[in-house]
Design an enzyme around this catalytic site. Structure first.
Site, mmCIF file in Angstrom:
data_model
loop_
_atom_site.group_PDB
_atom_site.id
_atom_site.type_symbol
_atom_site.label_atom_id
_atom_site.label_comp_id
_atom_site.label_asym_id
_atom_site.label_seq_id
_atom_site.Cartn_x
_atom_site.Cartn_y
_atom_site.Cartn_z
ATOM 1 N N ARG A 166 64.728 94.592 60.547
ATOM 2 C CA ARG A 166 64.389 94.851 61.948
ATOM 3 C C ARG A 166 65.571 95.488 62.669
ATOM 4 N NH1 ARG A 166 60.255 92.460 64.897
ATOM 5 N NH2 ARG A 166 61.115 93.855 66.473
ATOM 6 N N GLN A 201 57.670 96.186 64.232
ATOM 7 C CA GLN A 201 57.578 95.326 63.059
ATOM 8 C C GLN A 201 56.942 96.057 61.880
ATOM 9 O OE1 GLN A 201 58.704 91.900 62.690
ATOM 10 N NE2 GLN A 201 58.472 92.665 60.610
ATOM 11 N N ARG A 231 58.293 93.522 75.744
ATOM 12 C CA ARG A 231 57.369 92.638 75.011
ATOM 13 C C ARG A 231 56.488 91.962 76.049
ATOM 14 N NH1 ARG A 231 58.374 88.291 70.245
ATOM 15 N NH2 ARG A 231 58.426 90.278 69.146
ATOM 16 N N ASP A 265 50.499 86.599 58.878
ATOM 17 C CA ASP A 265 51.124 86.292 60.174
ATOM 18 C C ASP A 265 50.526 84.965 60.643
ATOM 19 O OD1 ASP A 265 52.422 86.512 62.628
ATOM 20 O OD2 ASP A 265 51.087 88.064 63.429
ATOM 21 N N HIS A 312 52.238 95.828 67.234
ATOM 22 C CA HIS A 312 53.645 95.447 67.018
ATOM 23 C C HIS A 312 54.285 96.555 66.172
ATOM 24 C CE1 HIS A 312 57.161 93.160 66.997
ATOM 25 N NE2 HIS A 312 56.811 92.083 66.331
ATOM 26 N N CYS A 327 56.081 88.678 59.084
ATOM 27 C CA CYS A 327 56.957 89.153 60.165
ATOM 28 C C CYS A 327 57.812 88.035 60.745
ATOM 29 C CB CYS A 327 56.114 89.818 61.251
ATOM 30 S SG CYS A 327 54.919 88.723 62.044
HETATM 31 N N1 NVA Z 1 51.063 87.867 65.991
HETATM 32 C C1 NVA Z 1 52.279 87.221 66.392
HETATM 33 C C2 NVA Z 1 53.460 88.025 65.994
HETATM 34 C C3 NVA Z 1 54.788 87.367 66.285
HETATM 35 C C4 NVA Z 1 55.949 88.212 65.908
HETATM 36 C C5 NVA Z 1 52.259 86.992 67.878
HETATM 37 O O1 NVA Z 1 51.840 87.899 68.619
HETATM 38 O O2 NVA Z 1 52.633 85.903 68.332
HETATM 39 N N1 CP Z 2 58.728 89.291 64.094
HETATM 40 C C1 CP Z 2 59.068 89.201 65.384
HETATM 41 O O1 CP Z 2 58.742 90.062 66.212
HETATM 42 O O2 CP Z 2 59.802 88.105 65.656
HETATM 43 P P1 CP Z 2 60.200 87.588 67.114
HETATM 44 O O3 CP Z 2 58.953 87.102 67.773
HETATM 45 O O4 CP Z 2 61.175 86.473 66.840
HETATM 46 O O5 CP Z 2 60.822 88.704 67.881
#
Ligand code: NVA
Ligand code: CP
Length: 315
Positions: free
Chosen positions: A297, A137, A107, A230, A134, A269
Site C-alpha cells: 500500500r 487497495q 475516505r 474481505d 477502494h 486487504c
Molecule cells: N470493505 C471494507 C474494507 C476495509 C478496508 C470496509 O469498507 O470496511
Molecule cells: N485495507 C485498508 O484500507 O485498510 P485500512 O482500513 O486500515 O486503511
C-alpha cells in the site's frame, strides 16, 4: 492554487478507471522503483490533506509515510476533529483544503461525496475508500499479483464474500484489464448490478476476460490463482448480526484453498476477522500474501500520488 476558475479540472483518482489502462504498467513499474529506493523528492515542499470520515490504519499511515518519503508533508483531518462533523459542506471544505494543500485524499461514505470533493477541489483528489470503491487497495492487489506471478493476465481470480466496495473495484479491474473473475457472494449480497453491467460491457468492448457470479464459494475457488476476500461487515454497515448468519460458509479456509490452483495465492486487504471470512491458518500461512499486500500500500500510494500530481514522472 486558490484560483479555481482558470484551471483545468484537476487529475484525480476516484476509481481505477481514472488512470488509463495504458498507463498502469508504468505506474506499477514506478511502484517497483519506489519499493526498491524508498526516498524521492517528487512531492517536495507539498502537502496532502488526508480526510477520514471512517477509521483507517493502512490507508492513513501509508499515505502519511508516502508523503514524507517523497519529500512532502501530510495533514490528517478526521470527522470528529473538523467542521465536517458540524455540517460544513463538503464543497466548502474541499475548496479551503485545496487552497492550503496540493492533493487531497478522502475516505468517506457514498462515492458521490468523493466526487463532490473532487468537483470543488482545485487540486487532485484521491479516493481512500468509499462505500462503492477502494481503488488504492485494488491497485495494490494487482501490483502484488504482478510482482508474484510476473503478470496480471492469464490468471483466474476469485472473490469470496461480500459484493462490497472491494468487490466492485475488482469488477472494475476485471473490465479494464480483461481479467477472468468469479465472484461468490451469498444471496442478496452480490455487487451492484450496474457495476457488473459496466465491467461486462468493458470486457465485451475489448474482447477479453469473463465475469461469473455465483453463490457457491467452491465454484469460484476451483482452479483460481488469486483468492481474495474481505470482512463480512464493512464500515458503516449496521446489519452485523444478520450478515454473520448469511455469510456462514464464505470462509477461505484450507478446504476451500484446496479447490484452488496448486500455486494459488490468497489476498486480504485487512483488517481481517480470523475464523470469519478467512481462517487464521490460511491468513498466516504460506499461500497468504496479505502482509506483503499491506506493505505494498505504501509503494503504490507513492506512485498514485506522483501520477495525480505530475503524470509525466511515472510515464
Ligand atoms: N470493505 C471494507 C474494507 C476495509 C478496508 C470496509 O469498507 O470496511
Ligand atoms: N485495507 C485498508 O484500507 O485498510 P485500512 O482500513 O486500515 O486503511
Amino acid at each position: 492554487m486558490s484560483d479555481t476558475t482558470s484551471q483545468p479540472t484537476p487529475r484525480g483518482f476516484l476509481t481505477l478507471a481514472d488512470i488509463p489502462v495504458a498507463d498502469w504498467p508504468a505506474v506499477w513499474d514506478r511502484t517497483r522503483a519506489l519499493e526498491t529506493d524508498r526516498l524521492a523528492t517528487t512531492f517536495a515542499g507539498k502537502t496532502i490533506a488526508l480526510v477520514f470520515e471512517k477509521p483507517s490504519t493502512r490507508t492513513r499511515v501509508s499515505f502519511e509515510v508516502a508523503a514524507y518519503e517523497l519529500g512532502g508533508n501530510s495533514v490528517v483531518l478526521s470527522t470528529d476533529g473538523s467542521q465536517l462533523a458540524r455540517g460544513e459542506p463538503v464543497a466548502d471544505t474541499a475548496r479551503v483544503l485545496a487552497s492550503y494543500c496540493h492533493a487531497i485524499m478522502v475516505r468517506t461514505f457514498g462515492q458521490e461525496r468523493v466526487a463532490a470533493f473532487a468537483r470543488a477541489s482545485s487540486v487532485p483528489v484521491i479516493n481512500g475508500l468509499s462505500d462503492q470503491h477502494h481503488p488504492c487497495q485494488v491497485a495494490t492487489d494487482l501490483y502484488t499479483v504482478r510482482e508474484h506471478f510476473g503478470r496480471i493476465d492469464n490468471l483466474r481470480y476469485a472473490w469470496i464474500g461480500d459484493g462490497n466496495n472491494m468487490a466492485q473495484s475488482w469488477l472494475e479491474a476485471a473490465g479494464m484489464f480483461g481479467l477472468d473473475l468469479l465472484l461468490a457472494c451469498p444471496e442478496g449480497y452480490a455487487p451492484d448490478p450496474d457495476h457488473v453491467r459496466s465491467a461486462r460491457a468493458a470486457q465485451q468492448a475489448s474482447g477479453r476476460g469473463s465475469i461469473v457470479l455465483t453463490t457457491d464459494p467452491r465454484e469460484a475457488a476451483a482452479g483460481a490463482h488469486v483468492l481474495s476476500t474481505d470482512v463480512w461487515v464493512s464500515m458503516g454497515q449496521t446489519d452485523e448480526a444478520q450478515r454473520r448468519i448469511d455469510f456462514q460458509g464464505y470462509c477461505i479456509d484450507p478446504a476451500l484453498l484446496a479447490c484452488a490452483a496448486p500455486d494459488a495465492i490468497v489476498l486480504h486487504c485487512l483488517p481481517a476477522h480470523r475464523g470469519e471470512e478467512i481462517s487464521g491458518d490460511v491468513l498466516d500461512g504460506p499461500r497468504s500474501l496479505a502482509w506483503k499486500q499491506a506493505e505494498n500500500r505504501l509503494h503504490v500510494a507513492k506512485a498514485i500520488l506522483e501520477y495525480v500530481m505530475r503524470p509525466t514522472v511515472v510515464r
